[in-house]
Design a protein around this motif. Structure first.
Motif, PDB file in Angstrom:
ATOM      1  N   MET A   1       0.837  -1.195   0.000  1.00 47.30           N
ATOM      2  CA  MET A   1       0.000   0.000   0.000  1.00 47.30           C
ATOM      3  C   MET A   1       0.877   1.253   0.000  1.00 47.30           C
ATOM      4  O   MET A   1       1.852   1.342   0.751  1.00 47.30           O
ATOM      5  N   ARG A   2       0.551   2.194  -0.853  1.00 47.99           N
ATOM      6  CA  ARG A   2       1.339   3.417  -0.947  1.00 47.99           C
ATOM      7  C   ARG A   2       1.127   4.287   0.292  1.00 47.99           C
ATOM      8  O   ARG A   2      -0.003   4.483   0.746  1.00 47.99           O
ATOM      9  N   ILE A   3       2.224   4.829   0.814  1.00 51.12           N
ATOM     10  CA  ILE A   3       2.143   5.698   1.992  1.00 51.12           C
ATOM     11  C   ILE A   3       1.678   7.094   1.556  1.00 51.12           C
ATOM     12  O   ILE A   3       2.286   7.685   0.659  1.00 51.12           O
ATOM     13  N   PRO A   4       0.623   7.630   2.156  1.00 51.00           N
ATOM     14  CA  PRO A   4       0.133   8.959   1.764  1.00 51.00           C
ATOM     15  C   PRO A   4       1.174  10.042   2.026  1.00 51.00           C
ATOM     16  O   PRO A   4       1.889  10.018   3.038  1.00 51.00           O
ATOM     17  N   ARG A   5       1.278  11.003   1.119  1.00 51.47           N
ATOM     18  CA  ARG A   5       2.166  12.154   1.274  1.00 51.47           C
ATOM     19  C   ARG A   5       1.306  13.378   1.559  1.00 51.47           C
ATOM     20  O   ARG A   5       0.324  13.641   0.868  1.00 51.47           O
ATOM     21  N   ILE A   6       1.706  14.135   2.576  1.00 47.59           N
ATOM     22  CA  ILE A   6       0.910  15.266   3.051  1.00 47.59           C
ATOM     23  C   ILE A   6       1.772  16.514   3.129  1.00 47.59           C
ATOM     24  O   ILE A   6       2.852  16.505   3.736  1.00 47.59           O
ATOM     25  N   TYR A   7       1.281  17.593   2.525  1.00 52.24           N
ATOM     26  CA  TYR A   7       1.996  18.869   2.573  1.00 52.24           C
ATOM     27  C   TYR A   7       1.684  19.590   3.869  1.00 52.24           C
ATOM     28  O   TYR A   7       0.520  19.746   4.252  1.00 52.24           O
ATOM     29  N   GLN A   8       2.751  20.063   4.548  1.00 47.71           N
ATOM     30  CA  GLN A   8       2.610  20.846   5.777  1.00 47.71           C
ATOM     31  C   GLN A   8       3.501  22.085   5.697  1.00 47.71           C
ATOM     32  O   GLN A   8       4.738  21.970   5.755  1.00 47.71           O
ATOM     33  N   PRO A   9       2.911  23.274   5.568  1.00 47.66           N
ATOM     34  CA  PRO A   9       3.711  24.501   5.417  1.00 47.66           C
ATOM     35  C   PRO A   9       4.262  25.012   6.740  1.00 47.66           C
ATOM     36  O   PRO A   9       3.892  26.084   7.232  1.00 47.66           O
ATOM     37  N   GLN A  10       5.125  24.228   7.354  1.00 46.83           N
ATOM     38  CA  GLN A  10       5.715  24.619   8.631  1.00 46.83           C
ATOM     39  C   GLN A  10       7.093  23.979   8.751  1.00 46.83           C
ATOM     40  O   GLN A  10       7.449  23.088   7.981  1.00 46.83           O
ATOM     41  N   SER A  11       7.863  24.438   9.712  1.00 45.42           N
ATOM     42  CA  SER A  11       9.183  23.854   9.947  1.00 45.42           C
ATOM     43  C   SER A  11       9.013  22.434  10.474  1.00 45.42           C
ATOM     44  O   SER A  11       8.194  22.168  11.366  1.00 45.42           O
TER      45      SER A  11
END
Length: 243
Positions: A1-11
């Motif tokens: 199963m592909r691991i979800p990628r999530i954008y987070q605009p923080q350090s």
């Protein structure tokens, strides 16, 4: 199963406990229904990937712990700035999504004489925010970790007149040279894609004035969204990282 990628605009940092922002938490907790102990991958446009483990998850709040940090080498060596005259309906969204997948670094929406879309500043800003989200989603899907900027609206002449050391290209069906005959760009490419009705004679003259090179893709006339993606693909094959 592909691991979800999530954008987070923080350090982000190794072993850091991070609370996902509201939109990301909703996607992870409500849409994907992920639970504590499951893996995902964060990125924040600094060029790194941050594998993480979910510590706690609900429909509104998700906290994760970053377990690793990896440099992401998926960026093309060819920097492409796409100047795209706004197209109707979902064609602009399609162009943005696919151009990001193909490795474009920046997208500037443009107006022109034959542009079929009329937006006031308020409506455009809403559109721009929507287009930026599409660019982020395209990065999540395609494995990129640096999000291309969807820039504020400009006129074609404003954009064409900007000082740049990049190779400037304008597609033209009667141009004498193809992308295969171009010299290797030393400082990236500024690629201009006109509207569905094409550029006016005056706009072509403006492009010539600002040292845009007229380039041909082939013997057929392509729709604006097809032209953009074909040109980007050809450039990436010739000078970038597409085999």
């Amino acid at each position: 199963m592909r691991i979800p990628r999530i954008y987070q605009p923080q350090s982000l940092a190794l072993h850091q406990l991070t609370e996902l922002d509201e939109e990301a938490a909703n996607h992870v907790g409500r849409v994907l229904r992920m639970e504590a102990g499951q893996q995902l991958e964060l990125f924040n446009s600094d060029g790194n990937n941050y594998p993480a483990i979910i510590e706690s998850s609900s429909k509104k709040h998700v906290s994760v712990k970053i377990t690793e940090v990896h440099v992401n080498d998926s960026e093309s060596p060819l920097d492409i700035h796409l100047g795209q005259v706004i197209s109707r309906g979902d064609r602009m969204e399609f162009t943005i999504q696919k151009s990001v997948e193909l490795g474009v670094n920046k997208i500037t929406p443009l107006t022109s004489e034959r542009c079929g879309v009329k937006l006031n500043q308020e409506r455009f800003e809403k559109k721009r925010q929507q287009w930026q989200k599409i660019a982020i989603a395209a990065c999540e899907q395609s494995g990129r970790s640096i999000v291309p900027e969807v820039a504020p609206l400009q006129s074609l002449e404003q954009w064409a007149s900007e000082t740049s050391s990049a190779m400037k290209l304008n597609l033209h069906p009667k141009a004498p040279y193809s992308i295969k005959t171009l010299p290797t760009p030393e400082n990236g490419v500024r690629l201009l894609i006109g509207p569905e009705g094409g550029l006016s004679a005056q706009e072509i003259e403006v492009c010539n004035q600002y040292q845009f090179q007229e380039t041909i893709l082939g013997p057929r006339v392509l729709r604006t969204e097809t032209a953009a993606l074909t040109a980007i693909t050809a450039l990436q094959c010739q000078f970038g990282d597409l085999a």
